[in-house]
Design a protein around this motif. Structure first.
Motif, PDB file in Angstrom:
ATOM      1  N   ARG A 130       0.843  -1.321  -0.004  1.00  0.00           N
ATOM      2  CA  ARG A 130       0.016   0.385   0.089  1.00  0.00           C
ATOM      3  C   ARG A 130       0.943   1.227   0.080  1.00  0.00           C
ATOM      4  O   ARG A 130       2.043   1.458   0.529  1.00  0.00           O
ATOM      5  CB  ARG A 130      -0.887  -0.188   1.294  1.00  0.00           C
ATOM      6  CG  ARG A 130      -1.725  -1.214   1.461  1.00  0.00           C
ATOM      7  CD  ARG A 130      -2.957  -1.250   0.569  1.00  0.00           C
ATOM      8  NE  ARG A 130      -3.572  -2.607   0.814  1.00  0.00           N
ATOM      9  CZ  ARG A 130      -4.756  -2.838   0.443  1.00  0.00           C
ATOM     10  NH1 ARG A 130      -5.465  -2.086  -0.037  1.00  0.00           N
ATOM     11  NH2 ARG A 130      -5.283  -4.189   0.975  1.00  0.00           N
ATOM     12  N   GLN A 144       8.408   0.621  -5.580  1.00  0.00           N
ATOM     13  CA  GLN A 144       9.307   1.372  -6.430  1.00  0.00           C
ATOM     14  C   GLN A 144       9.171   2.880  -6.391  1.00  0.00           C
ATOM     15  O   GLN A 144       9.783   3.573  -7.214  1.00  0.00           O
ATOM     16  CB  GLN A 144       9.149   0.766  -7.941  1.00  0.00           C
ATOM     17  CG  GLN A 144       9.876  -0.684  -8.014  1.00  0.00           C
ATOM     18  CD  GLN A 144       9.080  -1.166  -9.240  1.00  0.00           C
ATOM     19  OE1 GLN A 144       8.015  -1.160  -9.737  1.00  0.00           O
ATOM     20  NE2 GLN A 144      10.046  -2.253  -9.704  1.00  0.00           N
ATOM     21  N   VAL A 145       8.377   3.210  -5.571  1.00  0.00           N
ATOM     22  CA  VAL A 145       8.047   4.706  -5.282  1.00  0.00           C
ATOM     23  C   VAL A 145       8.621   5.160  -3.928  1.00  0.00           C
ATOM     24  O   VAL A 145       8.864   4.140  -3.057  1.00  0.00           O
ATOM     25  CB  VAL A 145       6.603   5.176  -5.570  1.00  0.00           C
ATOM     26  CG1 VAL A 145       6.276   5.090  -6.782  1.00  0.00           C
ATOM     27  CG2 VAL A 145       5.616   4.359  -4.479  1.00  0.00           C
ATOM     28  N   ASN A 160       0.429  -1.060  -7.301  1.00  0.00           N
ATOM     29  CA  ASN A 160       0.060  -1.492  -8.761  1.00  0.00           C
ATOM     30  C   ASN A 160      -1.024  -0.684  -9.505  1.00  0.00           C
ATOM     31  O   ASN A 160      -0.974  -0.551 -10.642  1.00  0.00           O
ATOM     32  CB  ASN A 160      -0.423  -3.050  -8.570  1.00  0.00           C
ATOM     33  CG  ASN A 160      -0.402  -3.697 -10.143  1.00  0.00           C
ATOM     34  OD1 ASN A 160       0.219  -3.152 -11.067  1.00  0.00           O
ATOM     35  ND2 ASN A 160      -1.175  -4.588 -10.536  1.00  0.00           N
ATOM     36  N   ILE A 184      -0.427   2.770  -9.153  1.00  0.00           N
ATOM     37  CA  ILE A 184       0.179   4.064  -9.610  1.00  0.00           C
ATOM     38  C   ILE A 184       0.943   3.596 -10.916  1.00  0.00           C
ATOM     39  O   ILE A 184       1.425   2.576 -11.219  1.00  0.00           O
ATOM     40  CB  ILE A 184       1.762   4.231  -8.294  1.00  0.00           C
ATOM     41  CG1 ILE A 184       1.074   4.451  -7.243  1.00  0.00           C
ATOM     42  CG2 ILE A 184       2.396   5.241  -9.082  1.00  0.00           C
ATOM     43  CD1 ILE A 184       1.870   4.572  -6.153  1.00  0.00           C
ATOM     44  N   LEU A 185       0.296   4.632 -11.957  1.00  0.00           N
ATOM     45  CA  LEU A 185       0.719   4.471 -13.276  1.00  0.00           C
ATOM     46  C   LEU A 185       2.075   4.872 -13.544  1.00  0.00           C
ATOM     47  O   LEU A 185       2.841   4.336 -14.463  1.00  0.00           O
ATOM     48  CB  LEU A 185      -0.453   5.148 -14.201  1.00  0.00           C
ATOM     49  CG  LEU A 185      -1.819   4.583 -13.577  1.00  0.00           C
ATOM     50  CD1 LEU A 185      -2.847   5.669 -14.506  1.00  0.00           C
ATOM     51  CD2 LEU A 185      -2.062   3.186 -14.045  1.00  0.00           C
ATOM     52  N   ALA A 186       2.563   6.031 -13.209  1.00  0.00           N
ATOM     53  CA  ALA A 186       3.759   6.637 -13.660  1.00  0.00           C
ATOM     54  C   ALA A 186       4.090   7.527 -12.604  1.00  0.00           C
ATOM     55  O   ALA A 186       3.243   8.215 -11.732  1.00  0.00           O
ATOM     56  CB  ALA A 186       3.572   7.476 -14.891  1.00  0.00           C
ATOM     57  N   VAL A 187       5.287   8.014 -12.444  1.00  0.00           N
ATOM     58  CA  VAL A 187       6.094   9.060 -11.389  1.00  0.00           C
ATOM     59  C   VAL A 187       6.212  10.314 -12.632  1.00  0.00           C
ATOM     60  O   VAL A 187       6.543  10.086 -13.813  1.00  0.00           O
ATOM     61  CB  VAL A 187       7.505   8.597 -11.162  1.00  0.00           C
ATOM     62  CG1 VAL A 187       7.999   9.744 -10.509  1.00  0.00           C
ATOM     63  CG2 VAL A 187       7.272   7.195 -10.223  1.00  0.00           C
TER      64      VAL A 187
END
Lengths: 94, 94, 94, 94, 94, 94, 94
Positions: free
Chosen positions: B9, B57-58, B87, B89-92
């Motif tokens: 999360r 990854q964030v 999952n 989260i689409l993009a930074v």
């Protein structure tokens, strides 16, 4: 600013839809057929996604056809993008 | 008080939506387009989630775009947060 | 009597919702927003659940936020509890 | 006659619902809240169920709370039983 | 002619529903409660079904209770049968 | 021309439905009960289907019963066929 | 321009539907029964798709029958194509 997709996500930029009919009537977004052809702008790193190893097979600059039921529309700096999973890309147009 | 997310999360804080139109009319929440851009506030430890190994990854402070159909809205000390799975989260945004 | 949860289940006790508005009007349950914050009362042993190994990460006494679409409400000795799977707990409040 | 459950099935017997309100009005089944507390009557052998190894964790005589959306009601010799999967049992009441 | 089930299928023969009410009114099929008790007529070989190894645990002649939402009704030589997967058999009646 | 099924597909040919009632009224397709008995015309090679090894267990000429909610109807040279997955075949009639 | 399908995708070209009835009435697309027979135009490389190894079993030039509920219609240079997953191809017509 730029979009750096995560996992198996791919950032696409749609071809501009025709804003007018031949007789010059301006169409609302609803009545325009969403173009399914787009250009790849950025590609995620792939790797393990949902527990499965994914290898990315498209690259920035590719012209692709994607599934019309897929993708999240996002707006950044006034530009519209579609973010899809690589699996929603059906084919590359060469 | 702070939110410590579990598993994969991620706690997000949305950018404030514009409360007024340019002509000064106050909009109801319904007519405001939910912004999909948010800042990462806290990140879960990852690990085995639903039987699959997840690597986060964030990180806190990242500006991200997330899926508009995802997330649980929660309120803590009068502040509103969105808790999503990584999952979603689409993009930074860099 | 006490509830001993099985597998990855967690027994929660919700914070009491405010029964009156500031002006003193008694609200029906429908119009009260279900609080999503709760205290952990009891935690299952984890282990193999649906064929996947689950390690419990919350403990009795933790204040948690859980998904508002999750959980079974149960009544025991006049007290109301919510039983959720650990996966429906989004974050611990510290 | 007795019911011998297969796999991870558990035979339950519900506590009798109150047939009358305090003022003596006989209620139809619809308006009675289905009690979720039940006694375990018989327990399947567990083993491989849907390709996953299941170990039974309840035993005959246990008082349990089960998910209100689960179970098959069956009638045998005029008695009513509920047959659930062990995974639909939320907690044991001790 | 006889039915030889494939995989984890089991051929069942339902107990005859009562065709008349006590007062002699003939009921349509709709208003009759479908009996869930049946006799096992034939049992598939088991083996790998949907990629999972299944061992058959019932045998011809067993009286069983099966899930009321399961099964395909088939007619052969004027006789009606139900074909279910073994997993839809809840318990054996002994 | 002939149909060569892929993977775990099986080509079936239904028994002809009765085109008239006893009193001679021609029935529309809607009111005819779809017969579930069919003859196997061709059988796919099996092998890995959806990531699972499938062994074919029926052969051309077999009389089979198949699930009434399964199958694709196809027309070739004026003949109608049903193509099902082997898993939708419930039993062989011997 | 040509379509190069990804993964287990297959590009199909449908047989032309009859544009007129025998009496010469021009039919709208709606009332025409979609033909399910098509020619394979291009075949993806197969490989790991959704975490499962897929071997391609059709080749360009094959006449195939595909599931009528499958496929994405795409238009390229005024020509219409259907892109399906190999698993939606039911049989090859020889």
């Amino acid at each position: 600013m730029k979009l750096v997709p995560l996992g198996d996500r791919v950032v696409l930029k749609q071809a501009e839809p025709e804003e007018k009919t031949q007789s010059g009537i301006i169409l609302t977004t609803q009545s325009q057929e969403k173009p399914q052809q787009a250009e790849v702008i950025a590609v995620g790193p792939g790797g393990v996604v949902d527990g499965k190893e994914v290898t990315m097979q498209v690259k920035a600059g590719d012209k692709v056809i994607y599934s019309k039921y897929a993708g999240n529309e996002v707006k950044l700096d006034g530009e519209e993008y579609i973010i899809v999973r690589q699996n929603d890309i059906l084919a590359v147009v060469e």
